[in-house]
Design a protein around this motif. Structure first.
Motif, PDB file in Angstrom:
ATOM      1  N   LYS A 144     -40.232 -67.471 -65.775  1.00 48.79           N
ATOM      2  CA  LYS A 144     -41.289 -66.480 -66.039  1.00 48.79           C
ATOM      3  C   LYS A 144     -40.733 -65.279 -66.804  1.00 48.79           C
ATOM      4  CE  LYS A 144     -44.060 -67.708 -61.971  1.00 48.79           C
ATOM      5  NZ  LYS A 144     -44.558 -67.247 -60.651  1.00 48.79           N
ATOM      6  N   SER A 145     -39.545 -64.844 -66.409  1.00 51.56           N
ATOM      7  CA  SER A 145     -38.903 -63.732 -67.123  1.00 51.56           C
ATOM      8  C   SER A 145     -38.548 -64.135 -68.547  1.00 51.56           C
ATOM      9  CB  SER A 145     -37.639 -63.294 -66.374  1.00 51.56           C
ATOM     10  OG  SER A 145     -37.948 -62.812 -65.092  1.00 51.56           O
TER      11      SER A 145
ATOM     12  N   GLU B 166     -38.899 -68.093 -61.165  1.00 55.35           N
ATOM     13  CA  GLU B 166     -39.002 -66.703 -61.630  1.00 55.35           C
ATOM     14  C   GLU B 166     -38.189 -66.466 -62.896  1.00 55.35           C
ATOM     15  OE1 GLU B 166     -40.993 -64.286 -60.521  1.00 55.35           O
ATOM     16  OE2 GLU B 166     -41.838 -65.824 -59.201  1.00 55.35           O
TER      17      GLU B 166
END
Length: 503
Positions: free
Chosen positions: A147-148, A144
């Motif tokens: 992705k950020s 994640e």
């Protein structure tokens, strides 16, 4: 005397080659650079020799990326631009492989993204090879956080400062802290003497506009941001705030409006009012007016809900609140005056800085609001026999009494010289006549208003800025005059009593 003519020649400096890094890394001692002394028992690896870019690229093409050291990756990022020019058919494919390998090397990923952001804002500098910048999409996020990271980098590439501002606003974090979290550079100059961080901060007001339910923490965060901005970007941020957020929304946040009044208001100390654009000045006045009206609205609601009133008194107060809602852009200032009985009941629900206690003079108790409407001062008596509105032309003496004095009493207000027609009632159908009186003094409703509201939860009557509302019917005028007859007698008696000995 003999004179000598000196001849100067330009100094020639050779550009340092990255190969010196290899010599340092592998303990090769030469005159130019000498490696440090290592602790006992630790030796330089004499077996590994420095490799050129061709050898490194060869490992990349064969997917032997594990054979490439971090030092070689640094050299590769530095040299690949020249290699790409000589090998255009392989430039993109090799760059894609490099991006894919980042999933096995956080150190390489960090350096690639750092350089990619710098390249985004300085494409003419040889910070990152063109091929690596344009194969960024080959990066494969592993979690994640990745992705950020991709999201933020894409927003930077797109110059999507408003979207970046939304992220900061939701996280309540300044842009430099956000970028640091993802190991991205932030000390970057953009344009117009603004840094990347300031560019994002300037978009905070635009981001705020898209938030459905703005909370107090976000308002405090915005004020904190305005306070840390230097003068030029602060002015730009305030312009963005005033020109993009309506007074209806801005007026809900007194703390923010107070900051604007203190720093950019017409009368604040060291105010930057004159630096605002014409549109921003107009908007700021509307923001201040909206907050002032909300103070009045809050007071009316508290009186209705907390005091023991007859139904007709509650209805009349609601109608006054609705009437003045047509003028929310016009309230320059407001002052609330409360009798002792109301202060005890309402005091804890109103900011103490906004209220003043009336001095008891034997009059029938009533709450009073004083409005500053540009060239006019309006005194609104809420209850009692008179329950009137008094309209005074503005003067320094009256301004000082109404907004600076702490010694105000009802008889004093009713004994002030006033034109008879400037005392208005709240009897049946009073709204039509009151609007006409205000319009005759150029006190107009909010700009663009099409319907003038006089009752809660109803659309109102069609409004024209020249002729006002539709006129009353004959039977309505008759009913109104019947009630006015008794009210005028009450007002006359109140004014006569006010001019007598007060205590």
């Amino acid at each position: 005397m003999t004179f000598f003519t000196a001849k100067f020649q330009p100094l020639k400096f050779e550009k340092p080659e990255p190969k010196e890094l290899w010599k340092l890394g592998y303990g090769i001692k030469e005159e130019i650079i000498t490696p440090p002394q290592l602790p006992n028992g630790i030796e330089f690896d004499k077996k590994i020799k420095s490799r050129n870019i061709e050898q490194i690229i060869n490992d990349i093409e064969k997917n032997n990326l594990e054979n490439i050291s971090l030092l070689e990756w640094v050299y590769c990022l530095f040299s690949k631009h020249s290699w790409d020019i000589e090998n255009p058919d392989k430039s993109l494919s090799t760059s894609q492989k490099i991006w894919k390998f980042t999933k096995k090397s956080d150190a390489l990923k960090l350096r690639l993204f750092w350089r990619l952001v710098l390249y985004t804002f300085n494409p003419n500098e040889k910070i990152l090879p063109f091929s690596l910048a344009h194969t960024f999409s080959s990066f494969e996020p592993q979690n994640e956080c990745d992705k950020s990271l991709i999201k933020i980098v894409n927003l930077l590439i797109q110059n999507a400062y408003e979207e970046l501002a939304k992220i900061c606003l939701n996280k309540l974090i300044q842009p430099d802290k956000l970028l640091t979290q993802y190991s991205l550079p932030y000390r970057i100059n953009i344009d117009n003497n603004l840094t990347l961080v300031e560019k994002i901060q300037l978009s905070f007001p635009l981001a705020l506009k898209s938030v459905k339910n703005i909370n107090e923490k976000q308002i405090n965060f915005l004020i904190e941001t305005l306070n840390i901005l230097s003068p030029y970007p602060q002015l730009k941020a305030v312009e963005n705030l005033l020109n993009n957020i309506s007074a209806d929304i801005g007026g809900k946040y007194p703390k923010l409006v107070n900051w604007l009044k203190n720093n950019y208001g017409l009368t604040g100390n060291n105010s930057r009012w004159n630096q605002l654009s014409i549109e921003a000045k107009k908007s700021l006045k509307q923001w201040i007016s909206a907050v002032n009206y909300r103070d009045f609205e809050k007071l009316v609601d508290l009186i209705i809900n907390r005091l023991n009133l007859e139904d007709w008194e509650k209805r009349q107060l609601r109608n006054r609140k609705v009437f003045w809602s047509n003028y929310t852009d016009r309230f320059d200032r407001i002052r609330i005056l409360l009798p002792a009985s109301s202060t005890q009941i309402l005091g804890n629900n109103i900011n103490r800085d906004d209220i003043t206690s009336l001095i008891y003079d034997g009059s029938e108790a009533t709450e009073v609001c004083i409005f500053d409407f540009d060239k006019w001062l309006i005194v609104e008596f809420f209850k009692g026999k008179g329950s009137e509105t008094r309209i005074f032309p503005k003067s320094n003496e009256l301004e000082n009494l109404f907004f600076n004095s702490d010694n105000i009493y009802l008889k004093q207000l009713r004994s002030l010289p006033i034109i008879k027609d400037n005392v208005h009632d709240h009897k049946k159908y009073w709204q039509n006549n009151c609007e006409t009186l205000l319009r005759s003094k150029n006190i107009l409703p909010n700009q663009g208003i099409r319907y003038f509201k006089i009752v809660e939860n109803r659309q109102g009557y069609p409004y024209d800025f020249n002729s006002g509302m539709p006129p009353l019917y004959d039977d309505q005028i008759y009913d109104r005059n019947q009630q006015l007859y008794h009210w005028k007698k009450d007002i006359q008696q109140l004014e006569e009593d006010a001019k007598k000995k007060l205590f």
